[in-house]
Design an enzyme around this catalytic site. Structure first.
Site, PDB file in Angstrom:
ATOM      1  N   ARG A  31      -0.438  -9.730  13.219  1.00  0.00           N
ATOM      2  CA  ARG A  31      -0.939  -8.260  12.782  1.00  0.00           C
ATOM      3  C   ARG A  31      -1.706  -8.699  11.479  1.00  0.00           C
ATOM      4  O   ARG A  31      -2.883  -7.963  11.071  1.00  0.00           O
ATOM      5  CB  ARG A  31       0.397  -7.588  11.996  1.00  0.00           C
ATOM      6  CG  ARG A  31       1.127  -6.905  12.809  1.00  0.00           C
ATOM      7  CD  ARG A  31       2.737  -6.381  12.185  1.00  0.00           C
ATOM      8  NE  ARG A  31       2.265  -5.372  11.071  1.00  0.00           N
ATOM      9  CZ  ARG A  31       3.057  -4.931  10.123  1.00  0.00           C
ATOM     10  NH1 ARG A  31       4.347  -5.663  10.225  1.00  0.00           N
ATOM     11  NH2 ARG A  31       2.665  -3.911   9.328  1.00  0.00           N
TER      12      ARG A  31
ATOM     13  N   ARG B  64      12.528  -9.400   4.909  1.00  0.00           N
ATOM     14  CA  ARG B  64      12.811  -7.996   4.654  1.00  0.00           C
ATOM     15  C   ARG B  64      13.946  -7.583   5.783  1.00  0.00           C
ATOM     16  O   ARG B  64      14.122  -8.137   6.759  1.00  0.00           O
ATOM     17  CB  ARG B  64      11.677  -7.061   4.981  1.00  0.00           C
ATOM     18  CG  ARG B  64      11.848  -5.776   4.730  1.00  0.00           C
ATOM     19  CD  ARG B  64      10.436  -4.917   4.428  1.00  0.00           C
ATOM     20  NE  ARG B  64       9.480  -4.887   5.646  1.00  0.00           N
ATOM     21  CZ  ARG B  64       8.624  -4.078   5.851  1.00  0.00           C
ATOM     22  NH1 ARG B  64       8.162  -3.782   4.841  1.00  0.00           N
ATOM     23  NH2 ARG B  64       7.964  -4.289   6.856  1.00  0.00           N
TER      24      ARG B  64
ATOM     25  N   LYS C  43       0.850  -1.370  -0.105  1.00  0.00           N
ATOM     26  CA  LYS C  43       0.000  -0.176  -0.122  1.00  0.00           C
ATOM     27  C   LYS C  43       0.856   1.441   0.008  1.00  0.00           C
ATOM     28  O   LYS C  43       0.500   2.176  -0.694  1.00  0.00           O
ATOM     29  CB  LYS C  43      -0.952  -0.100   1.246  1.00  0.00           C
ATOM     30  CG  LYS C  43      -1.924  -1.124   1.366  1.00  0.00           C
ATOM     31  CD  LYS C  43      -3.002  -0.987   2.320  1.00  0.00           C
ATOM     32  CE  LYS C  43      -2.613  -0.673   3.767  1.00  0.00           C
ATOM     33  NZ  LYS C  43      -1.983  -1.807   4.106  1.00  0.00           N
TER      34      LYS C  43
ATOM     35  N   ARG D  88      13.681  -6.228  11.364  1.00  0.00           N
ATOM     36  CA  ARG D  88      12.940  -5.196  12.418  1.00  0.00           C
ATOM     37  C   ARG D  88      11.995  -6.125  13.270  1.00  0.00           C
ATOM     38  O   ARG D  88      11.714  -7.383  12.715  1.00  0.00           O
ATOM     39  CB  ARG D  88      12.028  -4.270  11.728  1.00  0.00           C
ATOM     40  CG  ARG D  88      12.813  -3.119  11.039  1.00  0.00           C
ATOM     41  CD  ARG D  88      11.705  -2.046  10.299  1.00  0.00           C
ATOM     42  NE  ARG D  88      10.300  -2.524  10.187  1.00  0.00           N
ATOM     43  CZ  ARG D  88       9.365  -1.902   9.574  1.00  0.00           C
ATOM     44  NH1 ARG D  88       9.843  -0.907   8.918  1.00  0.00           N
ATOM     45  NH2 ARG D  88       8.119  -2.104   9.599  1.00  0.00           N
TER      46      ARG D  88
ATOM     47  N   ARG E 104      -9.905   1.569   9.279  1.00  0.00           N
ATOM     48  CA  ARG E 104      -9.324   0.388  10.012  1.00  0.00           C
ATOM     49  C   ARG E 104     -10.521  -0.403  10.400  1.00  0.00           C
ATOM     50  O   ARG E 104     -10.340  -1.760  10.462  1.00  0.00           O
ATOM     51  CB  ARG E 104      -8.533   0.412  10.650  1.00  0.00           C
ATOM     52  CG  ARG E 104      -6.948   1.158  10.506  1.00  0.00           C
ATOM     53  CD  ARG E 104      -6.014   1.115  11.719  1.00  0.00           C
ATOM     54  NE  ARG E 104      -4.816   1.583  11.318  1.00  0.00           N
ATOM     55  CZ  ARG E 104      -3.860   0.906  10.668  1.00  0.00           C
ATOM     56  NH1 ARG E 104      -3.960  -0.373  10.524  1.00  0.00           N
ATOM     57  NH2 ARG E 104      -2.521   1.465  10.502  1.00  0.00           N
TER      58      ARG E 104
END
Length: 243
Positions: free
Chosen positions: A199, A155, A44, A188, A119
């Site tokens: 999540r 990542r 996004k 991270r 959300r």
């Protein structure tokens, strides 16, 4: 009669309407609101930057609004900080107040793109009640959970400059070293499989219902988010311009 028409034309001209009726200039165009939906890691943020640049409208994310208001220590920021410091969710009413304050700025007069909002269904319903005839286009990036986990878990982020590499899709030339500045690449804490799955669980419980909500309204457009970024962008911008 001539005198009456002249007086009326003068009033209309003052309002900027008479010239439009005469064909000298167009009536003000309808403001455009683009709502970007999709799970975390669906791309996004990347697409939002490209879309807003192409459309000439601001990119508005609730995360940025929180940081800006708290950084400037605004009244809204102070209220949000009390909830965040207490480990509580910021109430929808406060989120909406921040949003409405932002979209009232001159740069959002022609429209804006929302990333990360709404959300939840209550947020979507409250936002819908605030609309005054704007054109709303909802774009949904559809990406399977297993692809999301693979994307985010691989990542790696540079500790120095924030540049992002991916172990599979865009590996660094030297393992653990950023191609851009030579800094150390790290994973991270929110890019671990456990956090990503949590999540996604929250997304499916709270945000995924918005897909059906906007679909019933006839303004939802779903795009395959597993395709190449350039191909996704072409589809998204075509959908917006076709409305």
């Amino acid at each position: 009669m001539t005198k009456l028409f002249f007086s009326l034309a003068l009033v209309l001209g003052t309002l900027g309407i008479y010239s439009c009726l005469q064909g000298d200039s167009p009536m003000p165009s309808q403001a455009l609101i683009v709502i970007l939906l999709g799970p975390p890691g669906s791309g996004k943020g990347t697409q939002a930057v490209r879309l807003t640049k192409e459309l000439g409208i601001p990119h508005i994310s609730t995360g940025d609004l929180f940081r800006e208001n708290m950084g400037k220590n605004t009244e809204l920021g102070q209220k949000a900080k009390t909830f965040i410091n207490a480990g509580k969710l910021v109430p929808d009413e406060l989120v909406l107040d921040m949003l409405f304050d932002r979209v009232s700025k001159p740069d959002a007069a022609k429209g804006y793109l929302l990333d990360g909002f709404p959300r939840t269904l209550p947020q979507a319903e409250a936002f819908g009640k605030s609309l005054r005839g704007e054109k709303v286009v909802v774009l949904n990036l559809d990406v399977p959970d297993e692809v999301i986990v693979k994307r985010l878990e691989g990542r790696r982020t540079c500790k120095n400059c924030g540049n992002i590499h991916h172990l599979e899709f865009s590996p660094p030339k030297s393992a653990g070293i950023c191609d851009k500045c030579g800094g150390e690449l790290v994973q991270r804490s929110d890019d671990t499989a456990e956090v990503i799955k949590e999540r996604l669980r929250v997304y499916h419980a709270q945000t995924k219902p918005l897909v059906a909500y906007y679909q019933k309204m006839g303004i939802l457009h779903t795009v395959d988010g597993t395709k190449a970024p350039d191909e996704i962008f072409k589809q998204l911008i075509s959908l917006v311009r076709a409305q």
